[in-house]
Design an enzyme around this catalytic site. Structure first.
Site, PDB file in Angstrom:
ATOM      1  N   HIS A 110     -40.413  76.131   3.689  1.00 25.73           N
ATOM      2  CA  HIS A 110     -40.528  75.146   4.771  1.00 25.73           C
ATOM      3  C   HIS A 110     -40.756  75.897   6.079  1.00 25.73           C
ATOM      4  O   HIS A 110     -40.069  76.888   6.353  1.00 25.73           O
ATOM      5  CB  HIS A 110     -39.217  74.367   4.943  1.00 25.73           C
ATOM      6  CG  HIS A 110     -38.780  73.580   3.749  1.00 25.73           C
ATOM      7  ND1 HIS A 110     -38.903  72.216   3.675  1.00 25.73           N
ATOM      8  CD2 HIS A 110     -38.215  73.960   2.575  1.00 25.73           C
ATOM      9  CE1 HIS A 110     -38.406  71.788   2.514  1.00 25.73           C
ATOM     10  NE2 HIS A 110     -37.991  72.825   1.843  1.00 25.73           N
TER      11      HIS A 110
ATOM     12  N   GLU B 100     -35.010  70.840  -4.582  1.00 25.20           N
ATOM     13  CA  GLU B 100     -35.278  69.539  -5.211  1.00 25.20           C
ATOM     14  C   GLU B 100     -36.595  69.530  -5.978  1.00 25.20           C
ATOM     15  O   GLU B 100     -36.752  68.778  -6.930  1.00 25.20           O
ATOM     16  CB  GLU B 100     -35.277  68.443  -4.145  1.00 25.20           C
ATOM     17  CG  GLU B 100     -33.883  68.223  -3.566  1.00 25.20           C
ATOM     18  CD  GLU B 100     -33.823  67.168  -2.487  1.00 25.20           C
ATOM     19  OE1 GLU B 100     -34.888  66.681  -2.058  1.00 25.20           O
ATOM     20  OE2 GLU B 100     -32.696  66.851  -2.059  1.00 25.20           O
ATOM     21  N   VAL B 101     -37.558  70.328  -5.517  1.00 20.64           N
ATOM     22  CA  VAL B 101     -38.845  70.420  -6.220  1.00 20.64           C
ATOM     23  C   VAL B 101     -38.979  71.851  -6.734  1.00 20.64           C
ATOM     24  O   VAL B 101     -38.894  72.807  -5.957  1.00 20.64           O
ATOM     25  CB  VAL B 101     -40.024  70.065  -5.280  1.00 20.64           C
ATOM     26  CG1 VAL B 101     -41.342  70.185  -6.028  1.00 20.64           C
ATOM     27  CG2 VAL B 101     -39.858  68.658  -4.702  1.00 20.64           C
TER      28      VAL B 101
ATOM     29  N   ASP C 264     -45.075  68.281   4.860  1.00 18.60           N
ATOM     30  CA  ASP C 264     -43.927  67.698   4.148  1.00 18.60           C
ATOM     31  C   ASP C 264     -43.953  66.192   4.387  1.00 18.60           C
ATOM     32  O   ASP C 264     -44.090  65.726   5.523  1.00 18.60           O
ATOM     33  CB  ASP C 264     -42.616  68.306   4.654  1.00 18.60           C
ATOM     34  CG  ASP C 264     -41.457  68.023   3.714  1.00 18.60           C
ATOM     35  OD1 ASP C 264     -40.893  68.986   3.168  1.00 18.60           O
ATOM     36  OD2 ASP C 264     -41.128  66.832   3.521  1.00 18.60           O
ATOM     37  N   ILE C 265     -43.802  65.427   3.309  1.00 21.31           N
ATOM     38  CA  ILE C 265     -43.919  63.967   3.396  1.00 21.31           C
ATOM     39  C   ILE C 265     -42.712  63.331   4.105  1.00 21.31           C
ATOM     40  O   ILE C 265     -42.797  62.217   4.626  1.00 21.31           O
ATOM     41  CB  ILE C 265     -44.122  63.390   1.972  1.00 21.31           C
ATOM     42  CG1 ILE C 265     -44.850  62.064   1.994  1.00 21.31           C
ATOM     43  CG2 ILE C 265     -42.812  63.285   1.225  1.00 21.31           C
ATOM     44  CD1 ILE C 265     -45.313  61.612   0.624  1.00 21.31           C
TER      45      ILE C 265
ATOM     46  N   HIS D 148     -41.485  77.087  -2.780  1.00 22.38           N
ATOM     47  CA  HIS D 148     -42.042  76.633  -1.503  1.00 22.38           C
ATOM     48  C   HIS D 148     -41.184  77.111  -0.344  1.00 22.38           C
ATOM     49  O   HIS D 148     -39.973  77.269  -0.468  1.00 22.38           O
ATOM     50  CB  HIS D 148     -42.211  75.111  -1.457  1.00 22.38           C
ATOM     51  CG  HIS D 148     -40.966  74.344  -1.739  1.00 22.38           C
ATOM     52  ND1 HIS D 148     -40.500  74.100  -3.010  1.00 22.38           N
ATOM     53  CD2 HIS D 148     -40.072  73.743  -0.900  1.00 22.38           C
ATOM     54  CE1 HIS D 148     -39.385  73.399  -2.945  1.00 22.38           C
ATOM     55  NE2 HIS D 148     -39.090  73.167  -1.668  1.00 22.38           N
TER      56      HIS D 148
HETATM   57  P1  5GP Z   1     -36.503  71.311  -1.400  1.00 23.78           P
HETATM   58  O1  5GP Z   1     -36.875  71.487  -2.856  1.00 23.78           O
HETATM   59  O2  5GP Z   1     -36.982  72.447  -0.557  1.00 23.78           O
HETATM   60  O3  5GP Z   1     -35.059  71.020  -1.200  1.00 23.78           O
HETATM   61  O4  5GP Z   1     -37.202  70.002  -0.868  1.00 23.78           O
HETATM   62  C1  5GP Z   1     -38.477  69.587  -1.266  1.00 23.78           C
HETATM   63  C2  5GP Z   1     -39.261  69.144  -0.064  1.00 23.78           C
HETATM   64  O5  5GP Z   1     -40.462  68.555  -0.558  1.00 23.78           O
HETATM   65  C3  5GP Z   1     -38.570  68.103   0.820  1.00 23.78           C
HETATM   66  O6  5GP Z   1     -38.622  68.538   2.181  1.00 23.78           O
HETATM   67  C4  5GP Z   1     -39.388  66.843   0.608  1.00 23.78           C
HETATM   68  O7  5GP Z   1     -39.489  66.066   1.784  1.00 23.78           O
HETATM   69  C5  5GP Z   1     -40.728  67.381   0.162  1.00 23.78           C
HETATM   70  N1  5GP Z   1     -41.431  66.490  -0.757  1.00 23.78           N
HETATM   71  C6  5GP Z   1     -40.896  65.851  -1.820  1.00 23.78           C
HETATM   72  N2  5GP Z   1     -41.841  65.141  -2.462  1.00 23.78           N
HETATM   73  C7  5GP Z   1     -42.996  65.349  -1.794  1.00 23.78           C
HETATM   74  C8  5GP Z   1     -44.340  64.863  -1.990  1.00 23.78           C
HETATM   75  O8  5GP Z   1     -44.649  64.108  -2.905  1.00 23.78           O
HETATM   76  N3  5GP Z   1     -45.260  65.280  -1.097  1.00 23.78           N
HETATM   77  C9  5GP Z   1     -44.957  66.125  -0.057  1.00 23.78           C
HETATM   78  N4  5GP Z   1     -45.959  66.465   0.757  1.00 23.78           N
HETATM   79  N5  5GP Z   1     -43.703  66.592   0.159  1.00 23.78           N
HETATM   80  C10 5GP Z   1     -42.737  66.211  -0.708  1.00 23.78           C
END
Ligand code: 5GP
Length: 140
Positions: free
Chosen positions: A104, A97-98, A33-34, A102
């Site tokens: 974590h 958010e994405v 995670d970035i 996925h």
């Molecule tokens: P979620 O959708 O689970 O709420 O969060 C998306 C996760 O993806 C976050 O923890 C964020 O830090 C991670 N993330 C967002 N953009 C990128 C990216 O470009 N590269 C990587 N490796 N992680 C990302």
């Protein structure tokens, strides 16, 4: 809701965006995670498209969970953790958010809180952490 093939993780899968990759098999990919909430915070994704657990099929879910278990054990070993937190969010109201499924995996240590969200990690630190996890996977 429809799957958007231009989401960030789809681009990582197609190598259109860089990522610190840790592990892959036929069905899943794992990368750092970035913006980690803990040292060794990794994301497990299926290689095939789906938004989240609401539209995923059984194969996507079962292959991801097998990889989540494998990587949970590896990050525990790599970081000397006492446990792991596995998180997974579905749709915006559910905290997602994405929009590519996925999971974590966050290694946890006694008395250590998660780091605040939104803080970009140093690329070299992510690479070193990925290497530690790969070593733990190799040792088995
Ligand atoms: P979620 O959708 O689970 O709420 O969060 C998306 C996760 O993806 C976050 O923890 C964020 O830090 C991670 N993330 C967002 N953009 C990128 C990216 O470009 N590269 C990587 N490796 N992680 C990302």
């Amino acid at each position: 809701m429809r799957y958007d093939p231009d989401n960030i993780f789809a681009k990582i899968l197609r190598d259109e965006l860089p990522a610190t990759r840790v592990y892959e098999d036929d069905a899943t990919l794992v990368f750092m995670d970035i913006m980690p909430r803990a040292d060794g915070h990794v994301l497990v994704i299926p290689k095939t498209p789906c938004r989240n657990i609401l539209d995923a099929d059984q194969e996507q879910l079962s292959t991801c969970m097998a990889t989540v278990q494998k990587l949970s054990r590896a990050v525990m070993k790599a970081f000397g953790a006492g446990g792991v937190t596995v998180q997974q969010f579905n749709e915006t109201i559910g905290g997602q958010e994405v929009f590519h499924l996925h999971f974590h995996i966050l290694p946890r240590h006694e008395g250590v809180s998660l780091m605040p969200p939104g803080q970009m990690a140093d690329k070299d630190v992510l690479a070193a952490n990925a290497e530690k996890i790969r070593a733990a996977l190799t040792e088995g």
